[in-house]
Scaffold this motif. Structure first.
Motif, PDB file in Angstrom:
ATOM      1  N   UNK A  10       6.170  -5.346   1.877  1.00  0.00           N
ATOM      2  CA  UNK A  10       6.897  -4.343   1.088  1.00  0.00           C
ATOM      3  C   UNK A  10       6.098  -3.075   0.825  1.00  0.00           C
ATOM      4  N   UNK A  11       5.251  -2.701   1.782  1.00  0.00           N
ATOM      5  CA  UNK A  11       4.534  -1.431   1.680  1.00  0.00           C
ATOM      6  C   UNK A  11       3.356  -1.426   0.740  1.00  0.00           C
ATOM      7  N   UNK A  12       2.842  -2.583   0.365  1.00  0.00           N
ATOM      8  CA  UNK A  12       1.731  -2.632  -0.585  1.00  0.00           C
ATOM      9  C   UNK A  12       0.508  -1.849  -0.116  1.00  0.00           C
ATOM     10  N   UNK A  13       0.276  -1.784   1.176  1.00  0.00           N
ATOM     11  CA  UNK A  13      -0.896  -1.067   1.685  1.00  0.00           C
ATOM     12  C   UNK A  13      -0.518   0.305   2.249  1.00  0.00           C
ATOM     13  N   UNK A  14       0.704   0.742   2.021  1.00  0.00           N
ATOM     14  CA  UNK A  14       1.183   2.003   2.582  1.00  0.00           C
ATOM     15  C   UNK A  14       1.049   3.152   1.594  1.00  0.00           C
ATOM     16  N   UNK A  15      -0.167   3.460   1.226  1.00  0.00           N
ATOM     17  CA  UNK A  15      -0.347   4.619   0.382  1.00  0.00           C
ATOM     18  C   UNK A  15      -1.551   4.516  -0.517  1.00  0.00           C
ATOM     19  N   UNK A  16      -1.980   5.631  -1.054  1.00  0.00           N
ATOM     20  CA  UNK A  16      -1.594   6.967  -0.610  1.00  0.00           C
ATOM     21  C   UNK A  16      -2.088   7.238   0.810  1.00  0.00           C
ATOM     22  N   UNK A  72      -2.725   5.148   9.308  1.00  0.00           N
ATOM     23  CA  UNK A  72      -1.811   4.004   9.362  1.00  0.00           C
ATOM     24  C   UNK A  72      -2.029   3.208  10.645  1.00  0.00           C
ATOM     25  N   UNK A  73      -2.294   3.901  11.736  1.00  0.00           N
ATOM     26  CA  UNK A  73      -2.570   3.231  13.012  1.00  0.00           C
ATOM     27  C   UNK A  73      -3.880   2.448  12.943  1.00  0.00           C
ATOM     28  N   UNK A  74      -4.824   2.944  12.163  1.00  0.00           N
ATOM     29  CA  UNK A  74      -6.142   2.309  12.039  1.00  0.00           C
ATOM     30  C   UNK A  74      -6.153   1.159  11.040  1.00  0.00           C
ATOM     31  N   UNK A  75      -5.204   1.162  10.115  1.00  0.00           N
ATOM     32  CA  UNK A  75      -5.224   0.173   9.041  1.00  0.00           C
ATOM     33  C   UNK A  75      -5.247  -1.251   9.590  1.00  0.00           C
ATOM     34  N   UNK A  76      -6.150  -2.049   9.016  1.00  0.00           N
ATOM     35  CA  UNK A  76      -6.248  -3.454   9.380  1.00  0.00           C
ATOM     36  C   UNK A  76      -7.246  -3.755  10.473  1.00  0.00           C
ATOM     37  N   UNK A  77      -7.662  -2.712  11.203  1.00  0.00           N
ATOM     38  CA  UNK A  77      -8.565  -2.911  12.328  1.00  0.00           C
ATOM     39  C   UNK A  77      -9.970  -2.377  12.058  1.00  0.00           C
ATOM     40  N   UNK A  78     -10.156  -1.708  10.924  1.00  0.00           N
ATOM     41  CA  UNK A  78     -11.461  -1.147  10.553  1.00  0.00           C
ATOM     42  C   UNK A  78     -11.933  -1.773   9.249  1.00  0.00           C
ATOM     43  N   UNK A  79     -13.232  -1.935   9.129  1.00  0.00           N
ATOM     44  CA  UNK A  79     -13.803  -2.624   7.968  1.00  0.00           C
ATOM     45  C   UNK A  79     -13.481  -1.944   6.648  1.00  0.00           C
ATOM     46  N   UNK A  80     -13.273  -0.616   6.643  1.00  0.00           N
ATOM     47  CA  UNK A  80     -12.903   0.036   5.380  1.00  0.00           C
ATOM     48  C   UNK A  80     -11.409  -0.031   5.087  1.00  0.00           C
ATOM     49  N   UNK A  81     -10.635  -0.551   6.019  1.00  0.00           N
ATOM     50  CA  UNK A  81      -9.178  -0.619   5.872  1.00  0.00           C
ATOM     51  C   UNK A  81      -8.673  -2.035   6.169  1.00  0.00           C
ATOM     52  N   UNK A  82      -9.172  -3.000   5.442  1.00  0.00           N
ATOM     53  CA  UNK A  82      -8.881  -4.409   5.706  1.00  0.00           C
ATOM     54  C   UNK A  82      -7.491  -4.806   5.214  1.00  0.00           C
ATOM     55  N   UNK A  83      -6.768  -5.528   6.052  1.00  0.00           N
ATOM     56  CA  UNK A  83      -5.497  -6.133   5.653  1.00  0.00           C
ATOM     57  C   UNK A  83      -5.829  -7.438   4.939  1.00  0.00           C
ATOM     58  N   UNK A  84      -5.367  -7.592   3.714  1.00  0.00           N
ATOM     59  CA  UNK A  84      -5.708  -8.796   2.957  1.00  0.00           C
ATOM     60  C   UNK A  84      -5.097 -10.062   3.548  1.00  0.00           C
TER      61      UNK A  84
END
Length: 115
Positions: A10-16, A72-84
């Protein structure tokens, strides 16, 4: 590359979401090309403060996926942008910033900037 388990978040990681001048122009072009009823349905959705204005709450997905910002394209694949939900996918070291952001979606840029 393995994909992120975004369904149900539900967009929890979509912002800002920081965007560059180039991304702003691409998004504006995409929004102007959207069918009016699709744009209106996306615009009227209620979101948590700071959640990207283009996150489609009703359909649980990005409303501008084809032109989504680099962050947004990088999210989840970089250590500073981890997908929980899948932290093991964050194996890359530093997010490559090509341009300096000009602002943030939902904070600096709102629907009035894309109409």
């Amino acid at each position: 590359m393995e994909s992120l388990p975004c369904q149900g978040c539900k967009g929890l990681c979509c912002g800002p979401v920081p965007i560059t001048e180039k991304e702003f122009k691409q998004i504006r072009k995409k929004v102007k090309a959207m069918p009016r009823n699709m744009r209106a349905a996306l615009q009227k959705q209620h979101r948590l403060f700071g959640t990207c204005i283009f996150y489609d709450q009703d359909n649980d997905r990005c409303g501008i996926h084809a032109v989504r910002p680099g962050i947004c394209r990088a999210f989840g694949y970089y250590k500073e942008l981890v997908c929980f939900r899948k932290p093991q996918l964050a194996t890359k070291e530093n997010v490559p910033l090509r341009e300096k952001p000009v602002g943030y979606l939902s904070i600096d840029f709102t629907w009035k900037d894309f109409s």
